[in-house]
Motif scaffolding. Structure first.
Motif, PDB file in Angstrom:
ATOM      1  N   LEU A 137      -8.636  -7.300   3.520  1.00 11.58           N
ATOM      2  CA  LEU A 137      -7.884  -6.428   2.620  1.00 11.58           C
ATOM      3  C   LEU A 137      -6.927  -7.229   1.747  1.00 11.58           C
ATOM      4  O   LEU A 137      -6.775  -6.957   0.547  1.00 11.58           O
ATOM      5  N   VAL A 138      -6.275  -8.226   2.325  1.00  6.77           N
ATOM      6  CA  VAL A 138      -5.373  -9.083   1.545  1.00  6.77           C
ATOM      7  C   VAL A 138      -6.169  -9.865   0.502  1.00  6.77           C
ATOM      8  O   VAL A 138      -5.716 -10.052  -0.633  1.00  6.77           O
ATOM      9  N   ARG A 139      -7.353 -10.308   0.870  1.00  2.29           N
ATOM     10  CA  ARG A 139      -8.206 -11.028  -0.075  1.00  2.29           C
ATOM     11  C   ARG A 139      -8.547 -10.134  -1.275  1.00  2.29           C
ATOM     12  O   ARG A 139      -8.468 -10.556  -2.433  1.00  2.29           O
TER      13      ARG A 139
ATOM     14  N   PHE B 243       0.280  -8.775   3.897  1.00  2.00           N
ATOM     15  CA  PHE B 243      -0.370  -8.804   5.214  1.00  2.00           C
ATOM     16  C   PHE B 243       0.487  -8.063   6.234  1.00  2.00           C
ATOM     17  O   PHE B 243      -0.023  -7.229   7.002  1.00  2.00           O
ATOM     18  N   PHE B 244       1.783  -8.356   6.259  1.00  4.04           N
ATOM     19  CA  PHE B 244       2.677  -7.704   7.214  1.00  4.04           C
ATOM     20  C   PHE B 244       2.689  -6.193   7.000  1.00  4.04           C
ATOM     21  O   PHE B 244       2.660  -5.411   7.961  1.00  4.04           O
ATOM     22  N   ARG B 245       2.731  -5.786   5.731  1.00 10.62           N
ATOM     23  CA  ARG B 245       2.797  -4.353   5.415  1.00 10.62           C
ATOM     24  C   ARG B 245       1.518  -3.644   5.869  1.00 10.62           C
ATOM     25  O   ARG B 245       1.562  -2.544   6.448  1.00 10.62           O
ATOM     26  N   LEU B 246       0.363  -4.245   5.611  1.00  7.27           N
ATOM     27  CA  LEU B 246      -0.905  -3.641   5.999  1.00  7.27           C
ATOM     28  C   LEU B 246      -1.066  -3.614   7.516  1.00  7.27           C
ATOM     29  O   LEU B 246      -1.606  -2.660   8.078  1.00  7.27           O
TER      30      LEU B 246
ATOM     31  N   ALA C 282       3.322  -5.537  -3.886  1.00  8.08           N
ATOM     32  CA  ALA C 282       4.166  -4.862  -2.903  1.00  8.08           C
ATOM     33  C   ALA C 282       3.959  -3.350  -2.903  1.00  8.08           C
ATOM     34  O   ALA C 282       4.180  -2.694  -1.888  1.00  8.08           O
ATOM     35  N   SER C 283       3.537  -2.783  -4.031  1.00  6.03           N
ATOM     36  CA  SER C 283       3.407  -1.328  -4.149  1.00  6.03           C
ATOM     37  C   SER C 283       1.966  -0.849  -4.124  1.00  6.03           C
ATOM     38  O   SER C 283       1.710   0.345  -4.260  1.00  6.03           O
TER      39      SER C 283
END
Length: 695
Positions: A412-414, A392-395, A438-439
């Motif tokens: 998106l996380v879902r 979530f933080f990265r997006l 993560a990637s």
């Protein structure tokens, strides 16, 4: 039968160990029959079986324990269950090394823990369930540790018995609503490594031997998650109050309050003044954080507190990085954590009843479907929550999201969790899942989102969506046709056919320049010794083809890999691709014959034979695609090259996605500000805008 049972009971009390051993060996094979068990009890066999359980050793003890366990399984023999027996069994589990003795001892405890706590039992002053074990466990405090260690045993039956006993202890502890010590008991099991041990068993190949207790443990994990979620957050509860306070204290860098968002006040070191953004700066929507946990309960608090506790440096760093941002730009850390908790909860269908799990088990009992039944990753709930929160933080950072984009990032996380966690095979390690999350590239994630969106609309709209696709494809076809024809209007240089003949030993390369006329009726071309600067004027091209005389355009573009000419480094790169334009030298009559005026007697001669009007050798795949499809589409034929069809599908698909998403201009993320609108000073009505040229 009664005489045989009487004789067996008599031998159980023999002074000779060999006689007792043989008698109890036979007993273990018959005691599982309820009618036999009734006669055995009537003949006074319980007392002698109890004596052997307390005092025998070796195989005699092993057979006695097995017989005792099977007797309890048919709900008989409860009269001889007392603290002396329970302590003896617990002692064996803690101290005895022999597997055949440990199996029987654990089976006995499973029955005792699982036995219903009835009024009759209460009247006799007997305890069952976990309370029955507490006095013995107090004498042997290493009992639980030894039990968890047995999960690593090479003996599959012993391992299954140990897990079955752990399941019974967990279930009884959870079911005892009056005893609120169950969270501590569950925590103790987790500290002893039960999660790690069961996770390892779920990933092994010998699942059949552990299937039942593993499924039960997985179901109990969901029961625990439901129970934690069902506990509302209550500041009157000391544990809840400490957890919430711990989150606040972890946000203070070197014991100083940090003002995170612009306009939140001016905190100063050692200031005792209440910060009006105390909770909102951590990502809560209001200054009443309790309300935020309405949908996640204490489970959401546990997940958030675990992240803050184990990633405190990262937590503080994020808060500091956001100190110069306005409120709507700050990443809502707490709110994001609770959203990830709900996503995982829904993904693993935690609310699914145990009855549904049992039905699934019956349907999927075959070995080939075991991977669909087990969900080992649910055991690593905390690690998955952290991985989802990091995603979530990265997006949020990658998309430059703001508060109004929150739900989009959640979606998106879902999709990410559904793709990575849902797509993981049973044997995939949790660390691999973390690394993949993560990637996972944002562009790939958006692609998955669009695929899911299209499938959703496909189900709902059906024929309407198909009609929309057809309309957009037609629009895209007209768009690409215009683009390809404009390539012809632009003109291009082609190496002549002689330059491709490697056996002629020529000294220089000659070139052909071709360009479509502005009225799109003629194709002008001419030969040159070298490529000239700038485009030749149409008047400088001596040859032209009337496109009304063209009958077909053929090429080997689709099958060509466009290899460079070998061993000819001095020659410009060229391909063996060839575009051949066929046609008639004169107009074709309505009857299909070619009409030719002989120029002498004014009569017409008939000839329907096609001739080659022009051959072109495109210097690159792009030029080949542009010119071949441009000529075909100019003749109102379908394009055939892969490049053009890929571009055609790309344009039509993006048109569909834009319509589905109903994207507005201000919804699109631009890396730069929009260009200023040109002034209309001195502008009359004689102007146009070239979509392709940008002029």
């Amino acid at each position: 039968m009664e005489s045989n049972v009487s004789e067996l009971v008599e031998r159980l009390g023999s002074d000779e160990d060999a006689v007792r051993k043989m008698a109890v060996f036979k007993l273990q094979g018959s005691i599982g029959d309820p009618s036999f068990a009734d006669i055995f009890i009537a003949e006074g066999g319980l007392a002698r079986l109890r004596y052997l359980t307390l005092h025998a050793s070796g195989n005699t003890l092993a057979y006695s324990l097995t017989s005792f366990a099977r007797l309890l399984e048919v709900d008989k023999g409860w009269d001889i269950i007392d603290q002396e027996v329970i302590q003896r069994v617990v002692e064996l589990i803690v101290t005895h090394p022999l597997v055949n003795i440990l199996r029987g001892a654990m089976s006995i405890l499973v029955s005792i823990v699982s036995h219903p706590y009835t009024g009759n039992n209460l009247s006799q002053g007997k305890d069952f369930g976990f309370p029955a074990l507490k006095p013995a466990v107090a004498v042997y405090p290493q009992f639980l540790e030894m039990l968890v260690n047995r999960l690593s045993s090479a003996d599959h039956a012993l391992c299954a018995n140990a897990l079955q006993l752990i399941n019974s202890l967990m279930r009884e502890s959870i079911a005892n609503e009056s005893d609120m010590q169950w969270p501590k008991f569950i925590q103790k099991l987790q500290d002893l490594g039960v999660i790690r041990a069961v996770y390892s068993l779920m990933q092994e190949t010998a699942l059949q031997d552990h299937m039942h207790p593993l499924i039960e443990f997985q179901s109990l994990t969901k029961v625990l998650l439901r129970k934690w979620r069902g506990i509302p957050l209550d500041l009157e509860n000391p544990e809840h109050r400490r957890a919430l306070k711990g989150i606040h204290l972890a946000s203070l860098h070197e014991r100083r309050s940090q003002d995170i968002c612009i306009g939140t006040g001016t905190g100063t070191p050692n200031s005792k003044k209440h910060n009006p953004m105390k909770w909102r700066r951590l990502g809560f929507e209001t200054e009443s954080p309790i309300m935020q946990f309405e949908h996640t309960g204490f489970l959401g608090m546990m997940d958030l507190a675990d992240y803050v506790r184990n990633h405190q440096d990262e937590f503080q760093k994020m808060l500091l990085e956001q100190s110069g941002k306005s409120g709507h730009q700050c990443c809502p850390i707490a709110r994001a954590s609770l959203s990830v908790t709900l996503i995982l909860y829904e993904h693993f269908e935690v609310d699914k009843s145990e009855m549904d799990d049992s039905k699934s088990y019956l349907l999927l009992e075959s070995r080939s479907n075991l991977d669909k039944l087990f969900e080992p990753l649910i055991l690593h709930w905390t690690r998955l929550h952290i991985a989802g929160l990091h995603a979530f933080f990265r997006l949020w950072k990658a998309t430059g999201a703001e508060s109004e984009d929150y739900e989009r990032i959640v979606e998106l996380v879902r999709i990410l969790i559904e793709s990575v966690v849902g797509g993981a095979v049973r044997t995939k390690d949790v660390q691999e899942v973390e690394e993949e999350m993560a990637s996972f590239e944002y562009s790939r994630l958006r692609g998955l989102q669009m695929e899911l969106l299209e499938l959703t609309y496909e189900d709902v709209w059906g024929q309407h969506l198909m009609q929309m696709r057809e309309e957009l494809y037609h629009e895209a076809l007209q768009f690409i046709k215009e683009q390809r024809i404009r390539c012809l209007l632009q003109g291009a240089w082609f190496p002549s056919e002689t330059s491709l003949n490697l056996g002629l030993g020529y000294e220089k390369v000659s070139w052909t320049y071709a360009q479509l006329s502005h009225n799109r009726r003629y194709l002008h071309f001419g030969g040159f010794d070298a490529i000239k600067k700038g485009r030749p004027e149409l008047d400088a091209l001596p040859e032209k083809i009337d496109l009304s005389l063209v009958s077909s355009v053929v090429s080997n573009v689709s099958a060509s890999n466009d290899p460079l000419l070998p061993n000819e480094k001095d020659i410009p790169p060229a391909s063996y691709t060839k575009i051949t334009i066929h046609g008639h030298l004169y107009p074709v009559s309505t009857t299909g014959d070619t009409q030719k005026n002989d120029g002498q007697n004014g009569t017409l001669s008939k000839s329907a034979q096609e001739v080659v009007l022009l051959s072109l050798h495109p210097p690159s795949p792009s030029v080949a695609s542009e010119w071949l499809d441009g000529l075909l589409m100019l003749l109102n034929q379908q394009p055939i090259t892969a490049k053009t069809n890929k571009l055609l599908n790309l344009v039509s698909n993006y048109g569909l996605k834009i319509r589905l998403l109903n994207v507005r201009f201000n919804d699109v993320a631009f890396t730069a500000e929009a260009p200023p609108v040109p002034p209309r000073d001195d502008l009359d009505n004689d102007y146009y805008y070239d979509v392709f040229g940008g002029t």
